[in-house]
Scaffold this active site. Structure first.
Site, PDB file in Angstrom:
ATOM      1  N   SER A 205       0.838  -1.197   0.000  1.00 28.75           N
ATOM      2  CA  SER A 205       0.000   0.000   0.000  1.00 28.75           C
ATOM      3  C   SER A 205       0.877   1.252   0.000  1.00 28.75           C
ATOM      4  O   SER A 205       1.681   1.434  -0.908  1.00 28.75           O
ATOM      5  CB  SER A 205      -0.972  -0.037   1.188  1.00 28.75           C
ATOM      6  OG  SER A 205      -1.954   0.960   1.068  1.00 28.75           O
TER       7      SER A 205
ATOM      8  N   HIS B 215      -8.597   0.783  -0.725  1.00 29.56           N
ATOM      9  CA  HIS B 215      -8.411  -0.190  -1.805  1.00 29.56           C
ATOM     10  C   HIS B 215      -9.744  -0.810  -2.245  1.00 29.56           C
ATOM     11  O   HIS B 215      -9.835  -2.019  -2.481  1.00 29.56           O
ATOM     12  CB  HIS B 215      -7.399  -1.260  -1.402  1.00 29.56           C
ATOM     13  CG  HIS B 215      -6.053  -0.697  -1.079  1.00 29.56           C
ATOM     14  ND1 HIS B 215      -5.224  -0.196  -2.047  1.00 29.56           N
ATOM     15  CD2 HIS B 215      -5.409  -0.518   0.110  1.00 29.56           C
ATOM     16  CE1 HIS B 215      -4.111   0.262  -1.479  1.00 29.56           C
ATOM     17  NE2 HIS B 215      -4.214   0.092  -0.172  1.00 29.56           N
TER      18      HIS B 215
END
Length: 311
Positions: A90, A200
């Site tokens: 991430s 996400h």
């Protein structure tokens, strides 16, 4: 020996992170100072002193994690440790791209700051949540999410962290509906995560829309090291690929299991987690049990890694 550096994402933060390296490594101290200057605020002080409640806010967590990871990277370089390939989980992908020299620390800090603000605003506009699904195959999790989405829900596999651990993300009601079906299909546990938004997932598309032109306007070069991107679990080698993948990343999946499988399959046997905590080290050992994994976050662990890699 083929060496990979990996960089952690949200959930790895803790008050005090990076403080010892700041005191004892000139390179780490310089990295923290660059991030502070680039962000126009004392990111390093927040890393070192908190308070924890403020550090947990997305707009703060991401720049702090980035600062700590690039400071660890600088200290590793100072100690003569150089990887052949990099990847980040991430927001950790931004530190990985600094390691690959796709952009410098100041540029990365500014990009992460904009990313954090955009994601925080997306979470405010489109509230959601996340939950870890334990003990179920990733393909089954995706199948269940797809089925629910076909009848109006919004829930997706966000992070495929390791075999038996998939994080889902989406609307709170959809997470709850998914939890019922996932348990029926054999999930051992469903653990709600303490996060401020549905990261996400499609609920982050607002952030992606904000970030794409921002990313396009920053100086980004072709990476000098191989980088495995979150959204593709494949190598990115050009500036254009980096920009496209970063633009897709906030609303797309973190394909961590596939990332480590690719690296292990390509002969990368040694991994150094650069940043706070040992989250990625634990995941890597579950994906590739024979891998040699170190975590570096302070001078003591750096000395252990330096000695271990020279044996």
């Amino acid at each position: 020996m083929k060496l990979a550096f990996v960089f952690p994402g949200q959930g790895s933060q803790a008050v005090g992170m990076g403080s010892e390296l700041f005191q004892r490594s000139d390179a780490a101290r310089a990295a923290f100072e660059i991030v502070d200057d680039a962000c126009g605020e004392a990111i390093s002080k927040l890393c070192f002193e908190g308070p924890e409640a403020i550090l947990r806010e997305t707009k703060n967590t991401q720049p702090c994690l980035f600062a700590t990871s690039v400071a660890v990277l600088a200290a590793c370089r100072e100690a003569g440790l150089v990887p052949s390939v990099v990847a980040g989980h991430s927001v950790g992908e931004y530190a990985a791209l600094v390691a690959a020299e796709a952009f410098d620390v100041a540029t990365g800090a500014k990009l992460v700051q904009q990313r954090a603000l955009a994601m925080a605003e997306a979470a405010r506009l489109h509230p959601g949540s996340m939950a870890a699904v334990l003990g179920l195959d990733a393909r089954v999790v995706k199948e269940i999410c797809d089925s629910l989405n076909s009848v109006g829900h919004v829930v997706v596999p966000a992070n495929d962290n390791c075999p038996g651990q998939v994080v889902i993300s989406g609307e709170a009601m959809s997470i709850a509906a998914a939890a019922i079906v996932l348990k029926e299909r054999g999930a051992k546990r469903i653990l709600p995560l303490e996060v401020s938004g549905a990261f996400h997932s499609p609920l982050m598309e607002f952030a992606a829309t904000v970030l794409r032109p921002v990313i396009a306007n920053f100086p980004i070069a072709d990476p000098k090291l191989l980088v495995v991107a979150n959204v593709t679990a494949d190598y990115e080698t050009t500036a254009e690929e980096v920009k496209a993948n970063l633009g897709a990343q906030v609303a797309g999946p973190v394909r961590w299991t596939e990332t480590i499988q690719r690296l292990w399959g390509d002969g990368y046997t040694h991994f150094v987690e650069c940043g706070n905590g040992k989250v990625l080290a634990g995941l890597i050992k579950r994906i590739a049990p024979e891998a040699v994994v170190f975590s570096v976050g302070d001078p003591t662990s750096l000395a252990v890694v330096s000695e271990g890699l020279r044996q």
